[in-house]
Each structure stands twice: as structure tokens, then as C-alpha cells.
Design a protein around this motif. Structure first.
Motif, short mmCIF file in Angstrom:
data_model
loop_
_atom_site.label_atom_id
_atom_site.label_comp_id
_atom_site.label_asym_id
_atom_site.label_seq_id
_atom_site.Cartn_x
_atom_site.Cartn_y
_atom_site.Cartn_z
N LEU A 142 -22.37 -98.46 9.05
CA LEU A 142 -22.52 -98.19 10.48
C LEU A 142 -21.87 -99.28 11.31
O LEU A 142 -21.22 -99.01 12.33
N HIS A 143 -22.01 -100.52 10.87
CA HIS A 143 -21.36 -101.64 11.58
C HIS A 143 -19.86 -101.44 11.63
O HIS A 143 -19.23 -101.61 12.68
N ALA A 144 -19.28 -101.06 10.50
CA ALA A 144 -17.83 -100.88 10.44
C ALA A 144 -17.37 -99.75 11.36
O ALA A 144 -16.34 -99.87 12.04
N ARG A 145 -18.13 -98.66 11.40
CA ARG A 145 -17.74 -97.54 12.25
C ARG A 145 -17.93 -97.86 13.73
O ARG A 145 -17.17 -97.40 14.57
N ARG A 146 -18.93 -98.64 14.05
CA ARG A 146 -19.22 -98.95 15.46
C ARG A 146 -18.35 -100.07 16.01
O ARG A 146 -18.09 -100.10 17.22
N THR A 147 -17.93 -100.99 15.16
CA THR A 147 -17.16 -102.14 15.65
C THR A 147 -15.68 -102.05 15.32
O THR A 147 -14.87 -102.79 15.89
N GLY A 148 -15.32 -101.19 14.36
CA GLY A 148 -13.92 -101.10 13.97
C GLY A 148 -13.49 -102.16 12.99
O GLY A 148 -12.29 -102.37 12.77
N ARG A 149 -14.44 -102.83 12.34
CA ARG A 149 -14.11 -103.82 11.31
C ARG A 149 -15.26 -103.92 10.31
O ARG A 149 -16.41 -103.61 10.63
#
Length: 344
Positions: A142-149
Motif C-alpha cells: 500500500l505504501h508503494a502504491r500511495r507514494t510511488g516508491r
């Protein structure tokens, strides 16, 4: 306990069976018939395999018609290596859907609205504890999808006086067997392990997940080397026990972008002081896992390099989330506080 909460708990148990480091999220699904009896439970087993909803529907068969699907993540509305879960739910005759977390991936999102337009009764889980648990199952994805990294965990092992090696460069072993075994468990949970070329040249690490006998075990993370100096042909990173990616850059942002493109959502930063400092200065460390050994050296390299901090007011402040004793060593897990960042 509400009936739908109990069903969501079962879906979460199923979700946790999925591979944590897979490029796709871990998802669980429970299907009931029109009377509310559970007729199918499924989970996603990794990229290219049926999604949790499809898995549960296959187990339910015709009993799913007129029933409910309880899912930990919003059903996808995207055709990739597998078809959209929304279409599978509609084809199975499901009439009600409850999900815990909205899908932040723009390619797959929109499933809930699609199902509502098709006439299904769609609800978001209203129990805060269930929503939090569903978030935790896919925290790094979820972090990767929400922040782009990707989510970045910096792992370090040092003496009580902050040394990662002796003055002569020797570092095996600062920590004991229990701490080293814990590092292998940590590696097994991530998509990539990252070091700089300086660490490769100085330590010749293998960066594999190994068993108690030192043999490669289970799924191996992608091994990544960042830097412009060449990796020696005989380096252990090129031993074939796991895939190795060499990125000729010193820019942490470029490194993370390249890894996100490969489906990596959790990176374990194991490089030396210079690489750690670069990520910290860029504000790209999300978690610190520090192994402290009851050892004093008095000299030798520090755990992290220059952060550009001139006074105590600029210190990177961490919030401790866990302290665990491992043999004679201590593992401290902490996250940078959002109100304190080093200035580059």
C-alpha cells in the motif's frame, strides 16, 4: 461480534497465507451462500495465479449464487495476467460485497463502483480494527502504491558505541547467531536487498536468505548493487543463488524507481554508511531495524555517514516501535518521526 466482522477475520487469516514479497498484494476472500453459510475461502498465491475472489468462488461453486463476498482488498477492475475480479463476482451471481481497504492502484481501482453500478450491495468494512488489520497485511504494498516508491527498511548491525567494524575493517561477527538468523528472516520478507559497490568491494556479501547451515533457503530476494564501480567477476553476488541487479547510479530516487518498475514494494537497505546516509538525507528511509551487540570497539567505521546536521536541533528523531532481545543482542525497530528530517 458482528457476523461480517467474523467473516472479515477469516478473510484476513486467508490473506496472510499469501507471499509477503510478491509484487501483488496479499488478499483473502470468504464467500457465503444466500443463507450466510461459508461455502468458499480463498487467497492469492502470487503473481499470475488466481486472485482471492476467483479462488474462493471456485471453491464455492454454484452455492455462491445469491451470496456475499467478504474481501480484504477492494475487488480489482483490471485485466492483467488474470481477469477482473469484478467480472468473476458478477458471473458467479454474488449479490453483496464487503471489503476492508480501497485499492490505491489506479490500474486496478474502481471495482467497488463497477459492482454498485451493476446492482450489487457494496459496503466498506466499518470496524476500525478490521480495517487496520487489512492495512497491516499489505503495509509495504500500500505504501508503494500511495507514494510511488517502495517502502525502505534500513538494517544496521553495530556495537554499543556505534561501530559496524573494527579499525582494521573486520566485522564478522559483531552480533550473535540469534541476531544473524533474524536478519535472514527479515530478508525473506522483502522484495530486494540493496547495497552499494563499496560494501561489495569491502565485504563481498552474498545477501541471500540462508538456513542454519549457511545454505540458500526458500525464496530469495532480488540482490541490488547501486554505484558506478564495477562488481568483481568473482563476487558472491554473482554466484547464481539469486538474481542480481546492478544499477550504475548513486541517486536513491533512481534506485527506488527502477525497483518499483520491477514490482518491488519493500527494499531492505543493507549498504554501508555512505549509502545509508544518502537515503536518510533524501528522506527515503521508512523504518530502521538496528541490531546492537554488547560490544565496544572505540574505533572503526560508524553506522551512518554525514547527514549534513550541524546541531542537535537537526537530529533525525526516531519513534521506537519494538525492542526485542535476541541472545545477547538487542533489536530496535523504529520509524523516523515525520516532524524531523535531516537537511541536505
Amino acid at each position: 461480534m458482528h457476523e461480517h466482522t467474523a467473516l472479515m477475520q477469516r478473510a484476513l487469516v486467508a490473506a496472510r497465507l499469501g507471499p509477503e514479497a510478491d509484487p501483488n498484494p496479499r488478499v483473502g476472500c470468504v464467500v457465503t451462500d444466500r443463507a450466510g453459510t461459508v461455502v468458499g475461502t480463498g487467497h492469492h498465491r502470487g503473481a499470475g495465479t488466481p486472485h482471492a475472489e476467483v479462488d474462493a468462488l471456485a471453491r464455492a461453486g454454484s452455492a455462491a449464487r445469491g451470496g456475499t463476498a467478504v474481501v480484504t482488498l477492494e475487488p480489482c477492475d483490471h485485466a492483467g495476467r488474470t481477469g477482473p475480479c469484478t467480472e468473476a463476482l458478477l458471473a458467479a451471481g454474488i449479490t453483496s460485497v464487503r471489503y476492508a481497504v480501497a485499492d490505491p492502484d489506479p490500474k486496478a481501482a474502481g471495482g467497488a463502483e463497477h459492482l454498485r453500478r451493476a446492482g450489487l450491495d457494496v459496503h466498506v468494512e466499518d470496524d476500525p480494527a478490521m480495517r487496520a488489520a487489512a492495512e497491516a497485511v499489505n503495509a509495504t504494498w500500500l505504501h508503494a502504491r500511495r507514494t510511488g516508491r517502495p517502502f525502505v527498511t534500513w538494517k544496521t548491525a553495530s556495537t554499543l558505541d556505534g561501530r559496524t567494524a573494527a579499525a582494521d575493517g573486520s566485522s564478522r561477527w559483531i552480533t550473535g547467531e540469534a541476531a544473524r538468523a533474524d536478519v535472514h528472516r527479515l530478508r525473506a520478507r522483502v522484495g530486494a536487498v540493496l547495497v552499494g559497490t563499496g560494501t561489495v568491494l569491502a565485504d563481498d556479501p552474498a545477501l541471500t536468505v540462508r538456513d542454519a547451515d549457511g545454505h540458500p533457503a526458500g525464496r530469495q530476494p532480488l540482490r541490488v548493487v547501486a554505484g558506478r564501480r564495477p562488481v568483481p567477476a568473482g563476487a558472491r553476488l554473482l554466484d547464481g543463488h539469486a538474481e542480481t541487479l546492478v544499477l550504475p547510479t548513486h541517486d536513491p530516487t533512481e534506485v527506488l524507481a527502477a525497483l518499483l518498475d520491477r514490482g518491488v514494494h519493500h527494499v531492505l537497505l543493507e549498504g554501508g554508511a555512505t549509502l545509508a546516509a544518502a537515503f536518510l538525507r533524501a528522506g527515503l528511509v521508512d523504518e530502521v531495524v538496528a541490531y546492537l551487540a554488547p560490544v565496544l570497539l572505540g574505533a572503526g567505521p560508524a553506522a551512518v555517514g554525514d547527514l549534513g546536521i550541524g546541531s542537535i536541533e537537526g537530529a533525525v528523531r526516531l519513534e521506537t516501535t519494538d525492542v526485542t532481545v535476541l541472545g545477547d543482542d538487542v533489536r530496535i525497530t523504529a520509524r523516523p518521526r515525520t516532524d524531523h528530517h535531516p537537511r541536505s
